[in-house]
Design an enzyme around this catalytic site. Structure first.
Site, PDB file in Angstrom:
ATOM      1  N   LYS A   1      40.431   9.993  64.042  1.00  0.00           N
ATOM      2  CA  LYS A   1      40.522  10.542  62.688  1.00  0.00           C
ATOM      3  C   LYS A   1      39.325  11.452  62.415  1.00  0.00           C
ATOM      4  CE  LYS A   1      40.680   9.122  57.862  1.00  0.00           C
ATOM      5  NZ  LYS A   1      40.852   8.053  56.882  1.00  0.00           N
TER       6      LYS A   1
ATOM      7  N   GLU B   1      39.416  -5.725  58.785  1.00  0.00           N
ATOM      8  CA  GLU B   1      38.693  -4.534  58.340  1.00  0.00           C
ATOM      9  C   GLU B   1      39.071  -4.219  56.892  1.00  0.00           C
ATOM     10  OE1 GLU B   1      37.285  -1.266  61.335  1.00  0.00           O
ATOM     11  OE2 GLU B   1      38.929  -0.368  60.228  1.00  0.00           O
TER      12      GLU B   1
ATOM     13  N   LYS C   1      27.149   0.975  64.163  1.00  0.00           N
ATOM     14  CA  LYS C   1      27.212   2.299  64.811  1.00  0.00           C
ATOM     15  C   LYS C   1      25.830   2.952  64.773  1.00  0.00           C
ATOM     16  CE  LYS C   1      31.914   3.604  63.486  1.00  0.00           C
ATOM     17  NZ  LYS C   1      32.715   4.554  62.722  1.00  0.00           N
TER      18      LYS C   1
ATOM     19  N   GLU D   1      32.607   6.370  71.316  1.00  0.00           N
ATOM     20  CA  GLU D   1      33.373   5.902  72.476  1.00  0.00           C
ATOM     21  C   GLU D   1      34.461   6.915  72.851  1.00  0.00           C
ATOM     22  OE1 GLU D   1      32.614   4.199  69.748  1.00  0.00           O
ATOM     23  OE2 GLU D   1      32.553   2.028  70.090  1.00  0.00           O
TER      24      GLU D   1
ATOM     25  N   HIS E   1      49.577 -24.161  75.728  1.00  0.00           N
ATOM     26  CA  HIS E   1      48.863 -24.835  76.816  1.00  0.00           C
ATOM     27  C   HIS E   1      47.376 -24.518  76.750  1.00  0.00           C
ATOM     28  CE1 HIS E   1      52.764 -25.873  78.474  1.00  0.00           C
ATOM     29  NE2 HIS E   1      53.127 -24.660  78.060  1.00  0.00           N
TER      30      HIS E   1
ATOM     31  N   GLY F   1      42.364   4.689  59.018  1.00  0.00           N
ATOM     32  CA  GLY F   1      42.488   4.557  60.470  1.00  0.00           C
ATOM     33  C   GLY F   1      43.421   3.421  60.866  1.00  0.00           C
ATOM     34  N   ARG F   2      43.260   2.264  60.220  1.00  0.00           N
ATOM     35  CA  ARG F   2      44.066   1.093  60.604  1.00  0.00           C
ATOM     36  C   ARG F   2      45.481   1.151  60.036  1.00  0.00           C
ATOM     37  NH1 ARG F   2      39.789   0.144  57.556  1.00  0.00           N
ATOM     38  NH2 ARG F   2      39.971  -0.743  55.463  1.00  0.00           N
TER      39      ARG F   2
HETATM   40  O1  F6P Z   1      34.522   1.848  63.354  1.00  0.00           O
HETATM   41  C1  F6P Z   1      35.667   1.523  62.664  1.00  0.00           C
HETATM   42  C2  F6P Z   1      36.566   2.667  62.577  1.00  0.00           C
HETATM   43  O2  F6P Z   1      36.045   3.562  61.685  1.00  0.00           O
HETATM   44  C3  F6P Z   1      37.983   2.277  62.208  1.00  0.00           C
HETATM   45  O3  F6P Z   1      38.186   2.170  60.865  1.00  0.00           O
HETATM   46  C4  F6P Z   1      38.767   3.342  62.866  1.00  0.00           C
HETATM   47  O4  F6P Z   1      40.088   2.944  63.022  1.00  0.00           O
HETATM   48  C5  F6P Z   1      38.035   3.492  64.176  1.00  0.00           C
HETATM   49  O5  F6P Z   1      36.687   3.305  63.838  1.00  0.00           O
HETATM   50  C6  F6P Z   1      38.225   4.798  64.898  1.00  0.00           C
HETATM   51  O6  F6P Z   1      37.817   5.893  64.131  1.00  0.00           O
HETATM   52  P1  F6P Z   1      38.259   7.360  64.500  1.00  0.00           P
HETATM   53  O7  F6P Z   1      39.757   7.414  64.467  1.00  0.00           O
HETATM   54  O8  F6P Z   1      37.642   8.244  63.472  1.00  0.00           O
HETATM   55  O9  F6P Z   1      37.755   7.665  65.888  1.00  0.00           O
END
Ligand code: F6P
Length: 546
Positions: free
Chosen positions: A206, A353, A512, A212, A384, A267-268
Site C-alpha cells: 500500500k 491489528e 519499525k 521487507e 492431536h 491494508g488488512r
Molecule cells: O506494519 C503493519 C502494516 O502497516 C499493515 O497494516 C500492512 O498490512 C502491512 O504493514 C504492509 O504494509 P504495506 O502494504 O504498506 O507494505
C-alpha cells in the site's frame, strides 16, 4: 470509570453474567428444546450455529441494547456512507465499496468511488486475460507460469489465504507463490525453484515503503537481471499494486504496470482491491469477481438486516460477551480441512491489528478489555496437539469451527471422517464428561476400584466451552468471500462497542522505527546506544557475525 462501563446496558450484562457463569451449556439445551433452531442463521450461503455459545435470549436482548446505546448501527451506516470513521488517520473505511457489485453510488468526500473501482477491475481483467491467453509474455517470449506476490501483512495474508482456500479453482496451470519475510532463506529457497523467463512478480505494498517488501523486490529484480542482462526485462516481469505511484516509479516500475487503490482501503481489508491480483491470476478474474459477490452478499445483509436478524452484529456482540463478561482472553479459529488452514493467520491480523487498542476514540485509556488474542489451526491436526488445553485446561476458550460440507477432492470416507471429527469436538467441548460417567465407563471396562479412584478425576472434562459452527456447501469463491466479510463486520461491531478506532495501527510503527535504528548496530558495535539487554544480545550477535 468509562461511560461504557457505567452504561445501564453494560451494568445489566455484568449482573446477568453472574447468573450465566453458573449455568452449564448442557442445561441450557435441556431447558430449551428449541435452542438448536433459535440460535442459527443462514446468510449468504453460510449456515452459522451459535447455539453452543453460553447465551440465552436474555443475553442477546441485553447485548442488542448495548449495541443500541453505543450507536453501533449508526456507525455501520457511517462506514457504508464513506464517513471518515478512521479518525486517527482521518480516513474513510470503504473496503465494502470494493465489492459493491450492485454499483450503488458510494461517496468519499462527495465523489462516487465506484467508477474508479470499476476501472481498476477492468484493468485487472485485461491484464490477467493477457497473461492467461499468452499475450503477455516474459522477456524471452515465454508464457508466464509462476506468479510471485512480494508483500507483507495485509499485502500478503489475504491473497495467500484465498489462493490456498481456492486452489481447487486454480486455472490456466498458473502457480502462485508468496514472499513476505525479510529472512533471506524465504526468497532464496523460492527463487531456486523458479525459471526467471516464466516468472511474474507482483510487488504489493500500500505504502511502497515497507522495508521487507522493497528489499525482497530488489533481490528479485537482481535475480531477474542476472538472467536477462537488460533493464527492459523488468517491465515484462514486474507489476506493482500500491497507492503510492511516485515510489512505484522510483523502484523502476512503469505506472502503466501499476494497479492502484486508495487510502480508504486498510491494508488488512485490501484483498478485495488490486491487492487481490495474485488471486485473479491464479483462479481467473471471473473467480475473483465471484469472491467479491460473496462478500457483497454479506455486506448487504449487514447493511440492511434488522438488528435481531443481523448475523455479523450478533456474532460481534457474542465476542464482546465472551471477552468482557465471561472473561475469555482468546478466540480459537479452527477450520476443518487444509484449504482454510491459513485463515487463523489471516484473522490474526484482521482482528488483532484492528481491535488491539487501549485508547478509545476520545483519547482516553480504556478500563475494559478489547480485542482477544486470535489463534488456531486446522482440524483434525489440532485435535492431536493443542485441543487438550481446550478440553481440560483452566481457561475459557471460545472457538469457531468452520468447514465446507462437500469436498472438491473426494476420497473414500475421508470427508465424512473430517466432518464427524468437527461435530465430535464441538459436542465434547460443550458436554464434557462427568466424574460419574468416567467411573461408569471405567467400571464397564473392568478397572478395579483403586484405579478408578486414582485415575477417574484426571479423565473428567468439564465441558461448557463455547463454540460457533460455520458450515457451507462447498469451498467456492462466493462462500469464502462471505466468510471473510462476516469476520470483518464482526470485528467492526466489537470495535464499535469498545469505542476504539479499528482501522489504524499505530502500535506497529514503534517496532519499525527501532528496527531502522538497530540495523547499523547489528553489523558494527556501537556500545552505549541501547538498553542493557539489547546491548548484550548485540554482543552475542557480534561474536558470531561474519
Ligand atoms: O506494519 C503493519 C502494516 O502497516 C499493515 O497494516 C500492512 O498490512 C502491512 O504493514 C504492509 O504494509 P504495506 O502494504 O504498506 O507494505
Amino acid at each position: 470509570m468509562s461511560q461504557l462501563i457505567q452504561s445501564a446496558a453494560w451494568q445489566a450484562l455484568e449482573t446477568h453474567a453472574q447468573t450465566q457463569k453458573r449455568i452449564h451449556l448442557a442445561d441450557l439445551f435441556d431447558g430449551n428444546p428449541g435452542r438448536a433452531q433459535a440460535f442459527v442463521s443462514s446468510v449468504a450461503g453460510l449456515h452459522v450455529d451459535y447455539s453452543k455459545q453460553r447465551i440465552t435470549p436474555e443475553t442477546l436482548k441485553l447485548l442488542r441494547q448495548l449495541a443500541n446505546d453505543q450507536d453501533v448501527l449508526t456507525r455501520r451506516d457511517a462506514m457504508f456512507e464513506g464517513a471518515r470513521i478512521n479518525t486517527t488517520e482521518n480516513r474513510a473505511v470503504l473496503h465494502v465499496a470494493l465489492r459493491n457489485r450492485g454499483n450503488r453510488p458510494i461517496l468519499a468526500d462527495g465523489k462516487d468511488v465506484m467508477p474508479e473501482i470499476n476501472d481498476v477491475l477492468r484493468r485487472m481483467r485485461r491484464f490477467t486475460d493477457a497473461v492467461h491467453e499468452g499475450r503477455w509474455l516474459g522477456c524471452s517470449g515465454e508464457r508466464i507460469t509462476d506468479v510471485v506476490n512480494i508483500g507483507i501483512g495485509g499485502s500478503d495474508l489475504g491473497p495467500r489465504m484465498i489462493c490456498h482456500a481456492l486452489a481447487s479453482h486454480a486455472q490456466y496451470d498458473m502457480r502462485a507463490h508468496f514472499i513476505a519475510n525479510i529472512a533471506p532463506s524465504e526468497i532464496a529457497n523460492l527463487l531456486k525453484t523458479l525459471d526467471p523467463a516464466r516468472t511474474l512478480f507482483v510487488v504489493a505494498s500500500k505504502t511502497f515503503t515497507t522495508q521487507e517488501t522493497l528489499t525482497n523486490a530488489h533481490t528479485a529484480r537482481r535475480w531477474l537481471l542476472d538472467f536477462a542482462g537488460d533493464e527492459t526485462a523488468v517491465a515484462k516481469h514486474f507489476v506493482a499494486v500500491s497507492t503510492n505511484r511516485a515510489e512505484v516509479e522510483a523502484f523502476g516500475i512503469d505506472a502503466e504496470h501499476m494497479f492502484g487503490f486508495w487510502d480508504w482501503v486498510g491494508g488488512r481489508y485490501s484483498l478485495w482491491s488490486a491487492i487481490g491480483l495474485p488471486i485473479a491470476l491464479y483462479i481467473g478474474m471471473d473467480g475473483f469477481e465471484r469472491l467479491l459477490e460473496g462478500a457483497h452478499a454479506m455486506d448487504e445483509h449487514f447493511r440492511t438486516a434488522p438488528a435481531a436478524e443481523n448475523l455479523p452484529l450478533t456474532l460481534g456482540l457474542i465476542d464482546v460477551w465472551n471477552s468482557n463478561f465471561l472473561g475469555a482472553e482468546t478466540l480459537a479459529v479452527l477450520p476443518y480441512g487444509t484449504r482454510l488452514g491459513r485463515l487463523p493467520a489471516y484473522l490474526q491480523q484482521a482482528s488483532m491489528e484492528s481491535n488491539g487498542k487501549s485508547v478509545d476514540l476520545d483519547g482516553h485509556r480504556v478500563d475494559y478489555v478489547t480485542g482477544p488474542v486470535v489463534w488456531g489451526g486446522p482440524g483434525t491436526n489440532g485435535q492431536h496437539a493443542f485441543y487438550q488445553l481446550l478440553h481440560q485446561g483452566t481457561r475459557l476458550i471460545p472457538s469457531d469451527f468452520i468447514a465446507a460440507i462437500r469436498t472438491h477432492t473426494p476420497i473414500g470416507d475421508q470427508q465424512a471422517m473430517l466432518l464427524a471429527n468437527l461435530l465430535a469436538q464441538t459436542r465434547a467441548l460443550m458436554l464434557g464428561r462427568s466424574l460419574e460417567a468416567v467411573k461408569q465407563e471405567m467400571q464397564a471396562s473392568g478397572a478395579d476400584a483403586d484405579t478408578i479412584a486414582r485415575i477417574a478425576p484426571h479423565r473428567v472434562c468439564l465441558g461448557n466451552q463455547p463454540s460457533t459452527t460455520i458450515l457451507f456447501p462447498q469451498m467456492t469463491p462466493e462462500a469464502v468471500g462471505a466468510l471473510v466479510a462476516l469476520y470483518e463486520h464482526r470485528i467492526f461491531v466489537a470495535g464499535a462497542i469498545w469505542h476504539i478506532d479499528s482501522y489504524d495501527q499505530w502500535g506497529v510503527e514503534l517496532g519499525k522505527q527501532m528496527a531502522g535504528e538497530l540495523l547499523p548496530a547489528v553489523g558494527h558495535a556501537a556500545p552505549g546506544t541501547f538498553d542493557a539487554s539489547t546491548e548484550a544480545l548485540l554482543q552475542t550477535i557480534h561474536q558470531h557475525w561474519v
